[in-house]
Enzyme design. Sequence first.
Site, PDB file in Angstrom:
ATOM      1  CG  ASP A   1      16.034 -15.372   7.796  1.00 40.00           C
ATOM      2  OD1 ASP A   1      15.372 -14.430   7.344  1.00 40.00           O
ATOM      3  OD2 ASP A   1      16.011 -16.509   7.299  1.00 40.00           O
TER       4      ASP A   1
ATOM      5  NE  ARG B   1      -3.036   2.388   3.216  1.00 41.17           N
ATOM      6  CZ  ARG B   1      -2.510   3.333   3.963  1.00 41.17           C
ATOM      7  NH1 ARG B   1      -1.261   3.215   4.408  1.00 41.17           N
ATOM      8  NH2 ARG B   1      -3.198   4.407   4.265  1.00 41.17           N
TER       9      ARG B   1
ATOM     10  N   GLY C   1       8.665 -15.193  29.229  1.00 43.49           N
ATOM     11  CA  GLY C   1       9.057 -15.888  30.458  1.00 43.49           C
ATOM     12  C   GLY C   1       9.270 -17.378  30.237  1.00 43.49           C
TER      13      GLY C   1
ATOM     14  N   GLY D   1      11.493 -20.623  12.154  1.00 45.87           N
ATOM     15  CA  GLY D   1      12.861 -20.127  12.075  1.00 45.87           C
ATOM     16  C   GLY D   1      13.718 -21.224  11.481  1.00 45.87           C
TER      17      GLY D   1
ATOM     18  CB  THR E   1      11.197 -13.207   6.150  1.00 44.86           C
ATOM     19  OG1 THR E   1      11.306 -14.414   6.922  1.00 44.86           O
ATOM     20  CG2 THR E   1      12.463 -12.410   6.395  1.00 44.86           C
TER      21      THR E   1
HETATM   22  O1  F6P Z   1      10.918 -18.304   5.922  1.00 44.28           O
HETATM   23  C1  F6P Z   1       9.799 -18.217   6.719  1.00 44.28           C
HETATM   24  C2  F6P Z   1       9.320 -19.571   7.143  1.00 44.28           C
HETATM   25  O2  F6P Z   1       8.183 -19.295   7.887  1.00 44.28           O
HETATM   26  C3  F6P Z   1      10.299 -20.453   7.914  1.00 44.28           C
HETATM   27  O3  F6P Z   1      10.430 -20.111   9.257  1.00 44.28           O
HETATM   28  C4  F6P Z   1       9.709 -21.813   7.705  1.00 44.28           C
HETATM   29  O4  F6P Z   1      10.675 -22.812   7.805  1.00 44.28           O
HETATM   30  C5  F6P Z   1       9.224 -21.714   6.290  1.00 44.28           C
HETATM   31  O5  F6P Z   1       8.927 -20.366   6.038  1.00 44.28           O
HETATM   32  C6  F6P Z   1       8.021 -22.569   5.999  1.00 44.28           C
HETATM   33  O6  F6P Z   1       7.620 -22.306   4.686  1.00 44.28           O
HETATM   34  P1  F6P Z   1       6.449 -23.035   3.904  1.00 44.28           P
HETATM   35  O7  F6P Z   1       5.683 -23.857   4.858  1.00 44.28           O
HETATM   36  O8  F6P Z   1       5.660 -21.921   3.303  1.00 44.28           O
HETATM   37  O9  F6P Z   1       7.139 -23.834   2.857  1.00 44.28           O
END
Ligand code: F6P
Length: 322
Positions: free
Chosen positions: A131, A22, A187, A172, A127
């Site tokens: 990362d 947007r 926590g 991740g 993302t």
């Molecule tokens: O890169 C983002 C992410 O959410 C990662 O943490 C995860 O491993 C991956 O994408 C999963 O991607 P998908 O299920 O869309 O193939």
Amino acid sequence: MERKLAILTSGGDAPGMNAAIRAAAKIAKSYGFEVYGIKRGYLGMLNDEIFPMSERFISGIIDKGGTVLLTARCEEFKQAKFREIAANNLKKKGIEYLVVIGGDGSYRGANLLYKEHGIKVVGIPGTIDNDICGTDFTLGFDTCLNTILDAMSKIRDTATSHERTILVQVMGRHAGDLALHACIAGGGDGIMIPEMDNPIEMLALQLKERRKRGKLHDIVLVAEGVGDVMQIEKELKQHISSEIRSVVLGHVQRGGTPSGFDRVLASRMADKAIQVLDNEEGGVMIGLEKNEMVTHSLDEACSSERIKSIRKDYDLAVVLSR
Ligand code: F6P
Ligand code: ADP
């Protein structure tokens, strides 16, 4: 003649992508660009799914998760001959400027489009994983973190009632940021991330000591990149006597309305991206550093190791989780 600019989203979706679309479209129009959308990322560029983006297309989307442009993964785009077809689809419409919202894989494709075909490309880091080097935060990370924290509160209720140890696997693929921040902010009582060694004996010792101090439950954050959480559960069972359950939070983490932080970040990044393109620059990504919008070359973004200080946050998470 009006300059023509296109916007696409690529790779895993992330909350805040719509806010970025947007803002980029609105700001580009205010700079006098004619704005196009590309559906399904590089796949849509290859299949010529390129359309003039109307005001209506971007209305009412700032608070929506996902991406109205749709996203996809496109293996063909890794081959030069397919990138050439995709670039020609842009060129035949007179589009010379491109905003790519996605992760590091998407940046690699963007960099090649810039180098091989001279398309002026700017990357916006979208993302949940956080990362990407060259930015303190990526779009979607904050929203995702809050989704995890909400889940942790609910999991804690049942963990306490049953006096259980619950392993919570969060996303991740290669990065522990989500697990780390969730452990600090929620926590958590233990942490496992791919950037560190995670001896099961150390975790077991920590959990046993907590129980000796009268704690009724444990919540352990496990980043996806560490490995199979069911296997970790099996190994942990050899060391502790409390009942263990594992929860894989999965794709629930990628959805939902973007947080205020992510919406502002998206808008600021889009603003900077359009400024860069207006200056006829390309081959860069936008980042947030010390609360300022910065640029880094895509070369740098694609080649450098993450230089973030995971270590300090890890030490903090460990101290607080004891
Ligand atoms: O890169 C983002 C992410 O959410 C990662 O943490 C995860 O491993 C991956 O994408 C999963 O991607 P998908 O299920 O869309 O193939
Ligand atoms: P993310 O952008 O979230 O890291 P991916 O790694 O799946 O997601 O990459 C998204 C898309 O970017 C891929 O499907 C592909 O089209 C393109 N891409 C990834 N790596 C490259 C590469 N080395 N060369 C060209 N294109 C790439």
